[in-house]
Structures are given as C-alpha cells and as structure tokens.
Enzyme design. Structure first.
Site, PDB file in Angstrom:
ATOM      1  N   HIS A 144       0.862  -1.185   0.000  1.00  0.00           N
ATOM      2  CA  HIS A 144       0.000   0.000   0.000  1.00  0.00           C
ATOM      3  C   HIS A 144       0.893   1.227   0.000  1.00  0.00           C
ATOM      4  O   HIS A 144       1.746   1.388   0.864  1.00  0.00           O
ATOM      5  CB  HIS A 144      -0.921   0.026   1.227  1.00  0.00           C
ATOM      6  CG  HIS A 144      -1.884   1.176   1.204  1.00  0.00           C
ATOM      7  ND1 HIS A 144      -3.169   1.061   0.713  1.00  0.00           N
ATOM      8  CD2 HIS A 144      -1.746   2.481   1.578  1.00  0.00           C
ATOM      9  CE1 HIS A 144      -3.785   2.227   0.792  1.00  0.00           C
ATOM     10  NE2 HIS A 144      -2.935   3.104   1.313  1.00  0.00           N
ATOM     11  N   CYS A 145       0.698   2.095  -0.992  1.00  0.00           N
ATOM     12  CA  CYS A 145       1.546   3.276  -1.136  1.00  0.00           C
ATOM     13  C   CYS A 145       0.745   4.532  -0.792  1.00  0.00           C
ATOM     14  O   CYS A 145      -0.208   4.871  -1.507  1.00  0.00           O
ATOM     15  CB  CYS A 145       2.080   3.373  -2.571  1.00  0.00           C
ATOM     16  SG  CYS A 145       3.102   4.837  -2.860  1.00  0.00           S
ATOM     17  N   PRO A 146       1.108   5.234   0.288  1.00  0.00           N
ATOM     18  CA  PRO A 146       0.363   6.454   0.636  1.00  0.00           C
ATOM     19  C   PRO A 146       0.516   7.561  -0.396  1.00  0.00           C
ATOM     20  O   PRO A 146      -0.361   8.421  -0.525  1.00  0.00           O
ATOM     21  CB  PRO A 146       0.971   6.859   1.988  1.00  0.00           C
ATOM     22  CG  PRO A 146       2.326   6.231   2.011  1.00  0.00           C
ATOM     23  CD  PRO A 146       2.195   4.952   1.247  1.00  0.00           C
ATOM     24  N   ASN A 206      -3.389   4.417  -2.484  1.00  0.00           N
ATOM     25  CA  ASN A 206      -4.009   3.187  -2.975  1.00  0.00           C
ATOM     26  C   ASN A 206      -3.043   2.026  -2.798  1.00  0.00           C
ATOM     27  O   ASN A 206      -1.840   2.229  -2.594  1.00  0.00           O
ATOM     28  CB  ASN A 206      -4.384   3.321  -4.452  1.00  0.00           C
ATOM     29  CG  ASN A 206      -5.448   2.330  -4.885  1.00  0.00           C
ATOM     30  OD1 ASN A 206      -5.942   1.541  -4.082  1.00  0.00           O
ATOM     31  ND2 ASN A 206      -5.798   2.360  -6.157  1.00  0.00           N
TER      32      ASN A 206
END
Length: 306
Positions: free
Chosen positions: A157-159, A163
């Site tokens: 999960h990449c802030p 997403n």
C-alpha cells in the site's frame, strides 16, 4: 470446506466462479462496481497524494519561470520546456490512474452460503475466508488494513498514490515511478546548467527573480529532485525485478514459497503491461475510456467504491 484463517486457499482459485472478474449474488454486483470510481478515503493518503501534485507543480514552476523563460536561447527553452512539461503530464496522469484504478479488490462479503453452493466444490477442495472483510480469498491475495479489502497480487500500500499497488494498477504505478524519476533527473540537469550560467554571468539577467530568491528556489528544487530521483529510481527497479520474478513485495518479505506457476521475465512483463512490447506500455492513457466517464456523469456523478 472452510478452514481456519491460517490455511492457504489453493485449488479453488482456478474455478470459473473465482476468475479475474469476481461476481456474486448480492447488492454489490460487478456491473454496479464497474460504474463506481475507486477512491480510498484515507486522510494520510490524500494528504500525501496532494503533496505529490504540489511538489511536481513547484518543480514545473521553477523550471519554467525561473530557468527557461528568462533564457536567451530560444530553442533551449522551447525544447526543454516541452520535454519537461510532457513528462510532468505523463507522471501526474500515471499517478491519477494508479490512485483511481481498482487494484484488484476481492468483493466484500462474498463468502455466503449461496455463493459457496454455487462453487460446487469437490471433496477435499480448500478455500480461505478472510475474517476481516468476509470474502473468499484467492491465492496471492492479501488483506489491506487501509483499503479494508483483500487485494489480488497485492504488492504494497503506497500512501503517495493513496491506494494499494496490485494486480490491476501495478502498470500505472511503475509508469508513475519512471516518469517522476525522469523529470527529477531532468530538473537536476537543468539546475546544473542554470547555476553555471548564473555564476558565469555574475547573476546578471540569468533570472527574472533576485539572486537570493533564485538561489533559494533552485536549492529547494535540487533537494526535491535528488530525493525523488533516489526514491522513485529504487522503487522502479524493485518493481521491475518483482514483475520479472513474478513475486510481490509482500511475498518476498514473508519468504512465501510459490505454489503457482511463475511467469518469468518477459512473460511477467507482458502479463502486467499487456501484449507484446510497444509504445502502449509507457502510455498511461492506454485503456482510458472517456465515454464511460461521460456515462457515469449522466447517471448522477461518480460514487466511491471504497
């Protein structure tokens, strides 16, 4: 048969009812989901995504108004201006596609008795039920605590894109890291030329801003470019390595032994980017359907799917 959460789902993943486009008999049908815009309402992620855009806009402002427009070399300004702005548009477009594309979420609450009966399981077949989102969890899917969904082939999960990076949007994330790395390198090169030009001209007519302001703006741009270049170049290389080895970051960190047939190198690349190598691989607009967006607008606007 329903096993405990510690067991892995295996054979049933290849069942027709658990194909890439999951569907089940409930109020959230696949047709309804296709009409919704995917967006994660996470405060930290939204702040990070906005910061990403602001930093790109800041870089574009410094490059255009501090370095290129004051330049006396017309073609130098035009060529570099067009190149930098094109790369910036491609980077931000890739960011939007990554953020607003369903990463491969498994439908919530599909672990119902009716759905289980429809699977027509054979004796001994094992499935895995996620206790957090009450969904039948395919192999290689992992639950994201931020998206609150199980994501197929979840990498992480990449802030910064607010997403998950998964089966359906990994291509756009790879393009995002690539284009950000390119504009960062381009900005650093332009800063080097600009400093040399200003020092040689003793800071006279090298910028429309005063020398102290010009220096401060360019120093911040150099710091931003260096940090972004380092981060995105490493991330780009990591993603390409994972794709070529058909292994997600989560699987690598957990040292999960593959129970699937691996697609190695070009087969892995083709599975993520689609088809044979072509310019479409580096085009974030490929597959974008304006007509579908207009249809959503006529139906009363987009809805949040998460």
């Amino acid at each position: 048969t329903m096993q405990s959460s510690g067991h892995r789902f295996r054979d049933v993943e290849h069942h027709p009812l658990l194909a890439e486009n999951d569907s089940y008999d409930s109020s959230s049908s696949e047709a309804d989901m296709a009409e919704r815009v995917w967006f994660i309402r996470d405060g930290c992620g939204m702040v990070c995504a906005i910061m990403t855009w602001l930093l790109v806009v800041y870089a574009d402002f410094v490059v255009t108004f501090v370095m290129l427009l004051p330049s006396k070399d017309f073609w130098y300004s035009v060529i570099n201006g067009v190149l930098f702005n094109c790369l910036a548009v491609l980077a931000l477009s890739s960011h939007l596609r990554t953020m607003l594309t369903d990463p491969g979420a498994v439908p919530k609450g599909n672990a119902t008795k009716e759905y289980m009966d429809n699977l027509q399981l054979k004796p001994g077949e094992v499935i895995y039920k996620c206790p957090k989102c009450c969904s039948i969890k395919p192999e290689r899917a992992h639950h994201c605590s931020i998206c609150k969904r199980c994501i197929r082939k979840m990498d992480h999960h990449c802030p910064w894109v607010n997403n998950c990076v998964g089966e359906k949007n990994q291509r756009f994330f790879v393009l995002f890291t690539m284009y950000i790395a390119l504009i960062s390198a381009h900005a650093l090169i332009l800063c080097g030329f600009q400093f040399f030009s200003c020092v040689r001209g003793q800071w006279t007519e090298c910028s429309d801003f005063s020398p102290p302001v010009t220096v401060i703006l360019m120093i911040f741009l150099c710091l931003e470019g260096f940090l972004f270049l380092t981060f995105t170049a490493v991330m780009f290389g990591t993603q390409i390595h994972s794709i070529c080895n058909d292994e997600t970051e989560i699987e690598r960190l957990k040292s999960e032994k593959p129970t699937w047939e691996r697609r190695l190198r070009w087969e892995g690349m083709k599975s993520v980017f689609g088809g044979q190598p072509s310019l479409l691989w580096i085009n974030p607009f490929a597959g974008f359907r304006i007509r579908r967006i207009l249809l959503r607008a006529k139906k009363g606007g987009p809805e949040f799917s998460v």
